[in-house]
Design a protein around this motif. Structure first.
Motif, PDB file in Angstrom:
ATOM      1  N   GLY A  49       0.810  -1.212   0.000  1.00  0.00           N
ATOM      2  CA  GLY A  49       0.000   0.000   0.000  1.00  0.00           C
ATOM      3  C   GLY A  49       0.838   1.254   0.000  1.00  0.00           C
ATOM      4  N   CYS A  50       2.090   1.126   0.480  1.00  0.00           N
ATOM      5  CA  CYS A  50       2.955   2.292   0.617  1.00  0.00           C
ATOM      6  C   CYS A  50       4.388   1.905   0.291  1.00  0.00           C
ATOM      7  CB  CYS A  50       2.879   2.848   2.048  1.00  0.00           C
ATOM      8  SG  CYS A  50       3.991   4.235   2.372  1.00  0.00           S
ATOM      9  N   VAL A  51       5.060   2.729  -0.496  1.00  0.00           N
ATOM     10  CA  VAL A  51       6.517   2.652  -0.660  1.00  0.00           C
ATOM     11  C   VAL A  51       7.085   3.919  -0.042  1.00  0.00           C
ATOM     12  CG1 VAL A  51       8.453   2.663  -2.269  1.00  0.00           C
ATOM     13  CG2 VAL A  51       6.472   1.201  -2.714  1.00  0.00           C
ATOM     14  N   ALA A  52       7.974   3.740   0.928  1.00  0.00           N
ATOM     15  CA  ALA A  52       8.584   4.873   1.630  1.00  0.00           C
ATOM     16  C   ALA A  52      10.062   4.936   1.291  1.00  0.00           C
ATOM     17  CB  ALA A  52       8.381   4.736   3.135  1.00  0.00           C
ATOM     18  N   THR A  53      10.596   6.146   1.222  1.00  0.00           N
ATOM     19  CA  THR A  53      12.012   6.303   0.909  1.00  0.00           C
ATOM     20  C   THR A  53      12.648   7.296   1.868  1.00  0.00           C
ATOM     21  OG1 THR A  53      11.769   8.161  -0.638  1.00  0.00           O
ATOM     22  CG2 THR A  53      11.551   5.937  -1.549  1.00  0.00           C
ATOM     23  N   THR A  54      13.947   7.075   2.139  1.00  0.00           N
ATOM     24  CA  THR A  54      14.704   8.013   2.955  1.00  0.00           C
ATOM     25  C   THR A  54      16.176   7.880   2.593  1.00  0.00           C
ATOM     26  OG1 THR A  54      14.963   8.877   5.199  1.00  0.00           O
ATOM     27  CG2 THR A  54      15.061   6.491   4.945  1.00  0.00           C
ATOM     28  N   GLY A  55      17.040   8.512   3.384  1.00  0.00           N
ATOM     29  CA  GLY A  55      18.473   8.490   3.113  1.00  0.00           C
ATOM     30  C   GLY A  55      18.922   9.718   2.357  1.00  0.00           C
ATOM     31  N   SER A  56      18.093  10.183   1.444  1.00  0.00           N
ATOM     32  CA  SER A  56      18.313  11.405   0.678  1.00  0.00           C
ATOM     33  C   SER A  56      16.965  11.770   0.067  1.00  0.00           C
ATOM     34  CB  SER A  56      19.375  11.193  -0.414  1.00  0.00           C
ATOM     35  OG  SER A  56      18.996  10.161  -1.296  1.00  0.00           O
ATOM     36  N   PRO A  57      16.806  13.015  -0.389  1.00  0.00           N
ATOM     37  CA  PRO A  57      15.504  13.383  -0.977  1.00  0.00           C
ATOM     38  C   PRO A  57      15.203  12.543  -2.218  1.00  0.00           C
ATOM     39  CG  PRO A  57      16.832  15.340  -0.489  1.00  0.00           C
ATOM     40  CD  PRO A  57      17.735  14.164  -0.321  1.00  0.00           C
ATOM     41  N   LEU A  58      13.947  12.079  -2.334  1.00  0.00           N
ATOM     42  CA  LEU A  58      13.531  11.363  -3.534  1.00  0.00           C
ATOM     43  C   LEU A  58      13.277  12.384  -4.639  1.00  0.00           C
ATOM     44  CD1 LEU A  58      12.710   8.636  -4.846  1.00  0.00           C
ATOM     45  CD2 LEU A  58      10.348   9.138  -4.142  1.00  0.00           C
TER      46      LEU A  58
ATOM     47  N   VAL B  67      10.338  10.459   3.265  1.00  0.00           N
ATOM     48  CA  VAL B  67      10.400  10.904   4.656  1.00  0.00           C
ATOM     49  C   VAL B  67      11.791  11.442   4.962  1.00  0.00           C
ATOM     50  CG1 VAL B  67       8.662   9.204   5.312  1.00  0.00           C
ATOM     51  CG2 VAL B  67      11.074   8.664   5.666  1.00  0.00           C
ATOM     52  N   SER B  68      11.874  12.320   5.955  1.00  0.00           N
ATOM     53  CA  SER B  68      13.154  12.910   6.333  1.00  0.00           C
ATOM     54  C   SER B  68      13.217  13.098   7.834  1.00  0.00           C
ATOM     55  CB  SER B  68      13.346  14.263   5.641  1.00  0.00           C
ATOM     56  OG  SER B  68      14.613  14.796   5.946  1.00  0.00           O
ATOM     57  N   GLY B  69      14.303  12.640   8.408  1.00  0.00           N
ATOM     58  CA  GLY B  69      14.519  12.799   9.844  1.00  0.00           C
ATOM     59  C   GLY B  69      15.995  12.728  10.121  1.00  0.00           C
TER      60      GLY B  69
ATOM     61  N   PHE C  80      11.094  13.999  10.944  1.00  0.00           N
ATOM     62  CA  PHE C  80      10.543  15.331  11.173  1.00  0.00           C
ATOM     63  C   PHE C  80       9.344  15.577  10.254  1.00  0.00           C
ATOM     64  CE2 PHE C  80      15.183  16.160  12.051  1.00  0.00           C
ATOM     65  CZ  PHE C  80      15.049  16.251  13.428  1.00  0.00           C
ATOM     66  N   ALA C  81       9.429  15.014   9.049  1.00  0.00           N
ATOM     67  CA  ALA C  81       8.369  15.220   8.058  1.00  0.00           C
ATOM     68  C   ALA C  81       8.278  13.978   7.195  1.00  0.00           C
ATOM     69  CB  ALA C  81       8.671  16.441   7.193  1.00  0.00           C
ATOM     70  N   GLY C  82       7.092  13.730   6.652  1.00  0.00           N
ATOM     71  CA  GLY C  82       6.970  12.573   5.771  1.00  0.00           C
ATOM     72  C   GLY C  82       5.567  12.047   5.636  1.00  0.00           C
ATOM     73  N   ALA C  83       5.367  10.792   6.040  1.00  0.00           N
ATOM     74  CA  ALA C  83       4.171  10.030   5.690  1.00  0.00           C
ATOM     75  C   ALA C  83       2.933  10.491   6.454  1.00  0.00           C
ATOM     76  CB  ALA C  83       4.426   8.545   5.979  1.00  0.00           C
TER      77      ALA C  83
ATOM     78  N   GLY D  12      14.981  27.695   3.801  1.00  0.00           N
ATOM     79  CA  GLY D  12      15.479  28.075   5.120  1.00  0.00           C
ATOM     80  C   GLY D  12      16.069  26.884   5.848  1.00  0.00           C
ATOM     81  N   GLU D  13      16.642  27.166   7.003  1.00  0.00           N
ATOM     82  CA  GLU D  13      17.191  26.107   7.839  1.00  0.00           C
ATOM     83  C   GLU D  13      16.054  25.289   8.459  1.00  0.00           C
ATOM     84  OE1 GLU D  13      20.219  25.113   8.774  1.00  0.00           O
ATOM     85  OE2 GLU D  13      21.597  26.713   8.189  1.00  0.00           O
ATOM     86  N   LEU D  14      16.219  23.952   8.513  1.00  0.00           N
ATOM     87  CA  LEU D  14      15.251  23.089   9.197  1.00  0.00           C
ATOM     88  C   LEU D  14      15.414  23.308  10.700  1.00  0.00           C
ATOM     89  CD1 LEU D  14      14.612  19.290   8.501  1.00  0.00           C
ATOM     90  CD2 LEU D  14      14.471  20.287  10.775  1.00  0.00           C
ATOM     91  N   ILE D  15      14.364  23.806  11.314  1.00  0.00           N
ATOM     92  CA  ILE D  15      14.363  24.126  12.739  1.00  0.00           C
ATOM     93  C   ILE D  15      13.198  23.401  13.411  1.00  0.00           C
ATOM     94  CG2 ILE D  15      14.152  25.967  14.457  1.00  0.00           C
ATOM     95  CD1 ILE D  15      16.700  26.225  12.839  1.00  0.00           C
ATOM     96  N   VAL D  16      13.449  22.840  14.594  1.00  0.00           N
ATOM     97  CA  VAL D  16      12.387  22.301  15.438  1.00  0.00           C
ATOM     98  C   VAL D  16      12.370  23.160  16.695  1.00  0.00           C
ATOM     99  CG1 VAL D  16      11.477  20.283  16.639  1.00  0.00           C
ATOM    100  CG2 VAL D  16      12.725  19.985  14.493  1.00  0.00           C
ATOM    101  N   THR D  17      11.239  23.811  16.953  1.00  0.00           N
ATOM    102  CA  THR D  17      11.206  24.836  17.999  1.00  0.00           C
ATOM    103  C   THR D  17      10.720  24.321  19.350  1.00  0.00           C
ATOM    104  OG1 THR D  17       8.967  25.560  17.447  1.00  0.00           O
ATOM    105  CG2 THR D  17      10.787  26.599  16.249  1.00  0.00           C
ATOM    106  N   GLN D  18      10.242  23.076  19.392  1.00  0.00           N
ATOM    107  CA  GLN D  18       9.817  22.498  20.667  1.00  0.00           C
ATOM    108  C   GLN D  18      10.386  21.084  20.784  1.00  0.00           C
ATOM    109  OE1 GLN D  18       5.907  23.542  22.349  1.00  0.00           O
ATOM    110  NE2 GLN D  18       5.284  23.974  20.244  1.00  0.00           N
ATOM    111  N   PRO D  19      10.548  20.587  22.010  1.00  0.00           N
ATOM    112  CA  PRO D  19      11.197  19.286  22.193  1.00  0.00           C
ATOM    113  C   PRO D  19      10.375  18.123  21.645  1.00  0.00           C
ATOM    114  CG  PRO D  19      10.340  20.106  24.279  1.00  0.00           C
ATOM    115  CD  PRO D  19      10.197  21.222  23.293  1.00  0.00           C
ATOM    116  N   MET D  20      11.093  17.084  21.225  1.00  0.00           N
ATOM    117  CA  MET D  20      10.502  15.805  20.836  1.00  0.00           C
ATOM    118  C   MET D  20      10.995  14.747  21.825  1.00  0.00           C
ATOM    119  SD  MET D  20      11.253  16.050  16.728  1.00  0.00           S
ATOM    120  CE  MET D  20      10.872  14.305  16.415  1.00  0.00           C
ATOM    121  N   PRO D  21      10.174  13.753  22.162  1.00  0.00           N
ATOM    122  CA  PRO D  21      10.591  12.761  23.163  1.00  0.00           C
ATOM    123  C   PRO D  21      11.837  11.981  22.783  1.00  0.00           C
ATOM    124  CG  PRO D  21       8.225  12.615  22.753  1.00  0.00           C
ATOM    125  CD  PRO D  21       8.785  13.546  21.725  1.00  0.00           C
ATOM    126  N   SER D  22      12.076  11.791  21.470  1.00  0.00           N
ATOM    127  CA  SER D  22      13.207  10.963  21.063  1.00  0.00           C
ATOM    128  C   SER D  22      14.478  11.761  20.813  1.00  0.00           C
ATOM    129  CB  SER D  22      12.851  10.157  19.812  1.00  0.00           C
ATOM    130  OG  SER D  22      12.609  11.026  18.714  1.00  0.00           O
TER     131      SER D  22
END
Length: 666
Positions: free
Chosen positions: A398-407, A428-430, A438-441, A476-486
Motif C-alpha cells: 500500500g505504501c513505498v517509503a524512501t529516505t536516506g536522501s531526498p527522492l 520521509v526525512s529525519g 521530522f516530516a513525511g508520511a 530556510g534552515e530546518l528548525i524544530v522549535t519544541q522538544p521531541m521525546p526521542s
C-alpha cells in the motif's frame, strides 16, 4: 491520475475509505472526545493542536497506544527547555515489554513476529511466542553475566533475527544496546564501541553479501583484544564456524529452559525511568570520532508508536519491510514495528543480488504492505529499466517509503508508473539524532511530486532564514522549535553537554537546527534541498546539492555525481561537479555541454559548475550517504588524515583521487 499532472495536481490522493479507516483519523476522533483535539479540519488542524498543546498530544498518544507505565507520570513535560527537556517525570516502563506484548495474545502468539530472508530469498518465520522465548532465555543469561541497568551490550551483527532478540533482551534487563553491521572494519567499530565500553559483545563469524561469504573471525578477534571491558562474547555461527575459545555459543545461550519450549519461565522486565538509555546510535563520523547519541526507552517508545501507528498506519495485519542494516537508525526503527503488533521483515544481503530488482522480489515473497528503501535504490531501478509492477505481484503493497536522501521528482513518477498508480509514496526525512522523522508520511493527505506530505505530529517544524525568522515558500534552515521525546538525552562522554549543544543549538540557542535546507510550502508540504553544512553559495544565492544531483543523474551516462563549493583563499569560489560515469560512457565535450544545459534549463545558470571532472567513484559514509564536507576540506588543501575519519568511509582509496586533484590544482 497520470504522472504528467501539473505541479498543483496531486500524483496520488487517498480514497475516502482509506481516510476513514486510517489509524490517524480514528485517533483524531478519539482525541477530540477525550483530550480536546479538533474534530474538524483534518490533518492540518490535528498537527496545529499537536504542537500548540504539546503535553495534551503526547498524553493522548500514550493513552491511545496503551503505554504501560508501571509507576505513573507526574506530568508530561517537567521542563521543556532544549536541550534538557524532561519528559514524563516519575514514570517507569520498559520498551521490550511493549515490543513483545502481542506474544501475550493467544490468538496471535504463533503468528510470525519476524520474517527473515537472506540472499537465497527463502523465508524463515519466527513466531511471537518463539521470539519471546528466545528473549527470555537471553535475559536470564545476561543477568547471570551480571548485566545491570545501564550496562552496554553491543552487537556486531547483520540484519538477522538474533540481532532483534539481542536488542530486546538488552532492553528487557535495562541495558543499553549498540550495534554495528559486519561490513564495518575493526577501526570503524572500535571508534564506536570503545566510546561506550560494552560488557557483552554478540557477534557473527561472517556474513553473506553479493553471493559471497565474508569471513569476520579476524575482525572479531581484534574487537575482543581492543575492548577490555567485555565480560562475555556470544558467538552466532552464521557461516558455520565453531565458537572461538572463551566465547559462548548462541544455541546454548538461548536453549529452551528445561529442554522444551513450553518450559520457558516468565519474562521479568526491568522497570526503568522514562529517560533511561535504550540504545546508543552514532553519527557518520566522517570528520572525527562519531557522536555517540543516547536515546531513551520512553522517548523512543512514544515517538515510534506515533510514527509507526499513526503516520505509517501500521497494525497487526501489516508486514513491514525496510531495506537496512544494523549500522543505520532505520534498523532500530524497523524493529519498532513490533510495537504495533506488525510482522517485521528482515532482509540480510545485497540490495541488488542476484539482480537490481531483488528488493521488489523480497517485498513480493513476504507480502510486504509497507516497503521502505533508499531514494538511491529507487533511482537505480529507474536507470536500470526495472519494471516492478509488471514483473512482481506487489498487490499487497500500500505504501513505498524512501529516505536516506531526498527522492527526486523522477523517482515519484517512476514509482507511480512502474509499481502502481494507486500507490502511497512516502518520502520521509529525519535523522539518526532523533531516530525518527521530522516530516513525511501521512496516510490521509495527497502526494505531490518532489514533496514530503507534511511535518509530523508533535514536531514543531519550521524553516528559518539567517536572522531566525520563520519563512514560507522560501528556502530556510530546518528548525524544530519544541522538544521531541526521542531527542537525545545526551551524548556519551559529553559530561557538560557542550558537544550536544554545539551540534544543534549553537546557531539558534533554544531551537534545534538540524543542518538541512528545507522549504515549507503554502499547502503545508515540505521540500528537502540537502545539507546546509555543505551548501553551495554562488553570487550570494544558496543552493542545495540535492537539486543538482536530481537533474544531472537523469542523464543515462551519469551513474552518480558529487558537487562541491569551495571558498578559495583569494576570495574566489570554485564549484566543480564530479561525475562517475556509467559503463561505456565517455566524458567528452558533447556530454559536458549536455550536463551544463540540463542544469541551466532545469535549475538556473547559477547552478552550472565551473568544471565537470570524471571521478573513479563517489565516496560514501558506511550508511551510503555521499560525503561532501570531507571532500570540500580535501579540495581546500586539508591532509587526508585530518579531513576524514578513515573508519567512516566505504572506500578510502577514492578519497586519494580528490586529495591528488587538490595538490595538482594551480
Amino acid at each position: 491520475m497520470t504522472a504528467a499532472a501539473s505541479p498543483d495536481t496531486p500524483l496520488w490522493q487517498p480514497g475516502q475509505d482509506r481516510i476513514a479507516t486510517a489509524g490517524i483519523t480514528r485517533f483524531q476522533t478519539w482525541a477530540a472526545e477525550r483530550y480536546g483535539a479538533p474534530a474538524e479540519g483534518g490533518y492540518a488542524a490535528l498537527h496545529r493542536w499537536s504542537v500548540e498543546e504539546l503535553e495534551s498530544f503526547w498524553a493522548a498518544v500514550a493513552d491511545w497506544f496503551d503505554i504501560r507505565f508501571s509507576t505513573p507520570y507526574e506530568r508530561v513535560l517537567g521542563d521543556r527547555a532544549m536541550p534538557g527537556a524532561q519528559w514524563f517525570p516519575g514514570a517507569t516502563l520498559n520498551y521490550a515489554e511493549h515490543a513483545l506484548r502481542t506474544a501475550d495474545d493467544p490468538a496471535r502468539a504463533h503468528e510470525p513476529a519476524l520474517l527473515y530472508v537472506d540472499e537465497t530469498h527463502e523465508q524463515t518465520a519466527v513466531s511471537w511466542a518463539e521470539l519471546r522465548r528466545q528473549v527470555t532465555a537471553l535475559v536470564a543469561r545476561l543477568r547471570e553475566l551480571g548485566v545491570r541497568p545501564g550496562d552496554r551490550v553491543s552487537g556486531y551483527l547483520p540484519n538477522i533475527p538474533q540481532a532483534v532478540t539481542a536488542l530486546l533482551a538488552t532492553a528487557a534487563v535495562g541495558g543499553t544496546w549498540t550495534s554495528c553491521a559486519p561490513d564495518f572494519g575493526a577501526r570503524g567499530v572500535l571508534d564506536r564501541f570503545q566510546q561506550v565500553e560494552p560488557v557483552v559483545l554478540l557477534t557473527v563469524d561472517g556474513y553473506r553479501y553479493g553471493g559471497k561469504e565474508h569471513d569476520r573471525t579476524g575482525t572479531v578477534a581484534e574487537l575482543r583484544r581492543e575492548l577490555p571491558t567485555l565480560r562475555a562474547v556470544i558467538h552466532i555461527p552464521l557461516l558455520g564456524t565453531p565458537a572461538p575459545d572463551g566465547a559462548l555459543d548462541w544455541a546454548d545461550v538461548t536453549a529452551p529452559a528445561g529442554g522444551t519450549p513450553d518450559a520457558a519461565p516468565d519474562l521479568a522486565y526491568e522497570q526503568v525511568p522514562f529517560d533511561h538509555p535504550l540504545w546508543v546510535l552514532y553519527s557518520s563520523g566522517t570528520t572525527g570520532l562519531p557522536k555517540a547519541i543516547v536515546q531513551s526507552q520512553g522517548g523512543i517508545l512514544l515517538e515510534h508508536v506515533k510514527q509507526l501507528g499513526l503516520h505509517c498506519d501500521l497494525g497487526p495485519e501489516d508486514r513491514f519491510f525496510w531495506y537496512t542494516s544494523t549500522g543505520w537508525m532505520m534498523w532500530n526503527f524497523l524493529v519498532s514495528g513490533l510495537l504495533t503488533g506488525t510482522t517485521v521483515v528482515l532482509y540480510d544481503g545485497s540490495p541488488g543480488h542476484p539482480s537490481v530488482d531483488a528488493q521488489w522480489g523480497v517485498a513480493e515473497r513476504t507480502g510486504a504492505t509497507l516497503f521502505g528503501t533508499s531514494a538511491a535504490y529507487v533511482m537505480a531501478c529507474r536507470k536500470a529499466g526495472v519494471h516492478p509492477g509488471r514483473d512482481h505481484d506487489l498487490s499487497r503493497i500500500g505504501c513505498v517509503a524512501t529516505t536516506g536522501s531526498p527522492l527526486p521528482p523522477d523517482g515519484f513518477r517512476w514509482l507511480h508508473d512502474e509499481v502502481a498508480e494507486d500507490l502511497w509514496i512516502a518520502s520521509v526525512s529525519g535523522g539518526t539524532d532523533v531516530c525518527s522523522c521530522f516530516a513525511g508520511a501521512v496516510p490521509t493527505l495527497p502526494v505531490h511530486v518532489g514533496e514530503l506530505q507534511a511535518p509530523c505530529l508533535g514536531t514543531d517544524l519550521q524553516a528559518w532564514d539567517a536572522q531566525g525568522r520563520p519563512v514560507i515558500g522560501e528556502v530556510g534552515e530546518l528548525i524544530v522549535t519544541q522538544p521531541m521525546p526521542s531527542m537525545p538525552v545526551r551524548f556519551w562522554n559529553d559530561p557538560d553537554g557542550s558537544r550536544y549543544r554545539d551540534s544543534y543549538f549553537e546557531m539558534f540557542p533554544g531551537a534545534w537546527r538540524h543542518g538541512d535546507w528545507i522549504t515549507l510550502t503554502d499547502r503545508g508540504s515540505v521540500i528537502i534541498h540537502g545539507r546546509s553544512d555543505s551548501t553551495l553559495n554562488r553570487q550570494g544565492v544558496r543552493m542545495g546539492s540535492a537539486d543538482i544531483y536530481e537533474a544531472v543523474e537523469r542523464l543515462p551516462e551519469i551513474r552518480e555525481s558529487l558537487v562541491i563549493g569551495v571558498e578559495e583563499p583569494d576570495g574566489g569560489y570554485w564549484m566543480p561537479l564530479f561525475v562517475h560515469l556509467a559503463e561505456g560512457a565517455v566524458l567528452d565535450d558533447e556530454l559536458r555541454t549536455r550536463v551544463k544545459l540540463t542544469i541551466r534549463e532545469q535549475l538556473s545558470p547559477r547552478h552550472v559548475p565551473d568544471e565537470i571532472i570524471e571521478a573513479p567513484g563517489i565516496p560514501h559514509t558506511l550508511t551510503g550517504k555521499r560525503i561532501e564536507v570531507p571532500v570540500k576540506r580535501l579540495l581546500q588543501g586539508t591532509p587526508l588524515d585530518k579531513a576524514v575519519n578513515a573508519g567512516s568511509v566505504d572506500n578510502l582509496e577514492l578519497l586519494r583521487f580528490y586529495e591528488k586533484l587538490a595538490r595538482e590544482r594551480p
